[in-house]
Scaffold this active site. Structure first.
Site, short mmCIF file in Angstrom:
data_model
loop_
_atom_site.label_atom_id
_atom_site.label_comp_id
_atom_site.label_asym_id
_atom_site.label_seq_id
_atom_site.Cartn_x
_atom_site.Cartn_y
_atom_site.Cartn_z
N PHE A 146 1.00 -1.29 -0.38
CA PHE A 146 -0.38 -0.03 0.00
C PHE A 146 0.92 0.94 -0.36
O PHE A 146 1.77 1.30 0.90
CB PHE A 146 -1.19 0.15 1.28
CG PHE A 146 -1.67 1.57 0.93
CD1 PHE A 146 -2.63 1.09 0.44
CD2 PHE A 146 -1.46 2.28 1.66
CE1 PHE A 146 -4.05 2.03 0.33
CE2 PHE A 146 -2.26 3.53 1.60
CZ PHE A 146 -3.36 3.82 0.91
N ASP A 233 9.63 3.64 2.19
CA ASP A 233 8.64 4.12 2.28
C ASP A 233 7.87 3.64 3.59
O ASP A 233 7.56 2.92 4.49
CB ASP A 233 7.07 3.01 1.19
CG ASP A 233 5.52 4.62 1.71
OD1 ASP A 233 5.84 4.38 2.52
OD2 ASP A 233 4.82 3.93 0.82
N LYS A 262 2.28 11.44 6.77
CA LYS A 262 1.82 11.24 8.15
C LYS A 262 2.18 11.87 9.32
O LYS A 262 1.99 13.14 10.01
CB LYS A 262 1.29 9.53 8.49
CG LYS A 262 0.62 8.94 7.30
CD LYS A 262 -0.25 7.68 7.57
CE LYS A 262 -1.13 7.23 6.82
NZ LYS A 262 -0.45 5.75 5.97
C1 LIG Z 1 -0.69 6.54 4.15
C2 LIG Z 1 0.27 5.58 3.70
C3 LIG Z 1 0.45 5.85 2.30
C4 LIG Z 1 -0.10 7.52 1.39
O1 LIG Z 1 -0.90 8.49 2.78
P1 LIG Z 1 -1.93 9.58 2.17
O2 LIG Z 1 -1.24 10.95 2.73
O3 LIG Z 1 -2.78 8.60 2.64
O4 LIG Z 1 -1.34 9.22 0.87
C5 LIG Z 1 1.78 5.85 1.14
N1 LIG Z 1 2.94 4.31 2.27
C6 LIG Z 1 2.05 4.44 3.09
C7 LIG Z 1 3.35 2.33 3.93
C8 LIG Z 1 1.22 4.35 3.81
O5 LIG Z 1 0.91 3.64 4.94
#
Ligand SMILES: *Cc1c(COP(=O)(O)O)cnc(C)c1O
Length: 414
Positions: A146, A233, A262
């Site tokens: 994700f 990520d 985040k």
């Molecule tokens: C939440 C998340 C994203 C996307 O972030 P958004 O601010 O919702 O666009 C990307 N990578 C990971 C691992 C995430 O948990």
């Protein structure tokens, strides 16, 4: 136009259903206030937040130091665009680079934008530094990943809900299994046009899948030997969540590109970034990328304050200690449980697996019962419930939560 004054939960939910695009299956609870590890609903009922807005609120709700930075900067200067310099962005960039040990950063807003940014940097590096032929670059990604919701990112998702009816998809991605070093080596060996490997150090949305020990370090070493960028990520796993500053720190891995979002703002404002060293980031030049809001003074002030809180309050160490305690307590419970099969995670990013089929609604019903008992959590994929409280939690609060969770689970035992 009249704005509705006071709402009941039912009214608030009905408004969202009628006027909002229904892209979320939200747990039926309507929140109107948050402080630290707690949130309150419109009727004043208090809950432990065990999701932390998908780990954006690591520093706790409305942290006074972050809110102070926000309000102060909001009264001074909020947005200049990058058409001009401002006196906050450089400070932010230096602070973040020093904090995470990189030479350069590129500021964005959402996590998905930072992932897109990393993919663009990686491709450009592939062509201009590695020498891959035009439009031939490939990026390796993992199954069950994700990384966000843009058209390119969903192009390499395996989640049918995320991808169906959104084609045509962006080309240039190769999916391999997560936590499979042989698959990674095989694909790297076979294909000289690979520019990067994009990976989550723990797969959060997939259900908090923790890879085998050594996976990240060996994957990084493989990338190095094939001259491929290792892209981490850490949007969900970063900033103290897993018990270290970054999840890759558990294996002393330094990514070639680091993606943050985040908790970079403590959940106060959308702030994200891609970080890299000069040899990689220098492929980006004026006009090749940008964002009107990316790196604005408000974001800069908020993010600096948010990172300081993580450092000053030793939140990573707290996550490590409380995470161990949480998994120990849950493992004790599981010994005699029919309804929970296992708990897994690192630091305060954990999940329990419910003993039922993936399409059952048992996990959802447990989350409804947890809500009634004063704790908010959500299923990730079907039968998995993620537990990720703010990192400012105390030991006695955590034990209180363990009590709520085990008491709730008991009612579901057969
Ligand atoms: C939440 C998340 C994203 C996307 O972030 P958004 O601010 O919702 O666009 C990307 N990578 C990971 C691992 C995430 O948990």
């Amino acid at each position: 136009m009249a704005v509705i004054d006071k709402l009941t939960s039912q009214q608030a939910i009905a408004l969202e259903h009628q006027y909002g695009s229904n892209t979320y299956h939200s747990l039926p609870v309507v929140l109107s206030k948050g402080k630290g590890v707690y949130v309150w609903d419109v009727d004043g009922k208090k809950y432990y937040d065990f999701l932390s807005a998908y780990s954006a609120v690591n520093q706790g709700h409305c942290h006074p130091k972050i809110i102070e930075a926000l309000t102060k900067q909001a009264q001074t200067l909020t947005l200049t665009s990058r058409a001009f310099y401002n006196d906050m962005l450089g400070r932010f960039e230096k602070f973040v680079c020093d904090y995470f040990g990189f030479e350069k950063m590129l500021p964005m807003n959402s996590g998905a934008e930072a992932v897109e940014t990393a993919l663009k940097i990686c491709r450009k590096w592939g062509y201009e530094v590695k020498g891959i032929k035009r439009d031939e670059a490939k990026i390796v990604v993992c199954n069950k990943n994700f990384h966000g919701r843009t058209t390119t990112i969903v192009s390499f998702s395996n989640d049918e809900k995320a991808t169906k009816s959104f084609g045509p998809y962006t080309d240039g991605f190769i999916n391999i299994d997560y936590n499979d070093l042989d698959a990674l080596e095989a694909v790297l060996k076979r294909n000289p046009n690979i520019a990067g490997f994009l990976v989550e150090p723990i797969q959060g949305e997939a259900g908090v899948y923790v890879p085998s020990e050594g996976y990240l370090a060996k994957a990084k070493a493989l990338c190095e030997s094939y001259h491929v960028l290792f892209i981490a990520d850490e949007v969900q796993t970063g900033i103290g969540r897993t018990g270290k500053r970054l999840a890759v720190d558990h294996e002393n891995v330094k990514p070639d590109i680091l993606i943050l979002g985040k908790a970079l703002s403590g959940g106060v404002y959308p702030v994200s970034a891609a970080l890299a060293n000069n040899t990689v980031m220098e492929v980006m030049t004026p006009g090749t990328h940008g964002s009107t809001f990316g790196g604005n003074p408000l974001a800069a002030a908020v993010a600096i304050a948010a990172l300081k809180v993580v450092q000053d309050e030793n939140l990573a160490a707290n996550a490590e200690t409380l995470g161990q305690l949480f998994r120990n307590e849950l493992n004790d419970y599981i010994k005699t449980s029919n309804i929970v099969t296992l708990v897994r995670g690192k630091g305060l990013l954990n999940a329990i697996v419910i003993n039922d089929t993936e399409d059952s609604d048992t996990a959802w019903n447990i989350c409804l019962a947890l809500r009634d008992n004063g704790l908010l959590a959500k299923p990730t994929h079907g039968n998995v419930i993620r537990f990720a409280p703010p990192l400012v939690m105390t030991k006695s609060q955590l034990m209180d939560c363990v009590g709520i969770i085990t008491k709730t689970l008991q009612a579901f035992e057969k």
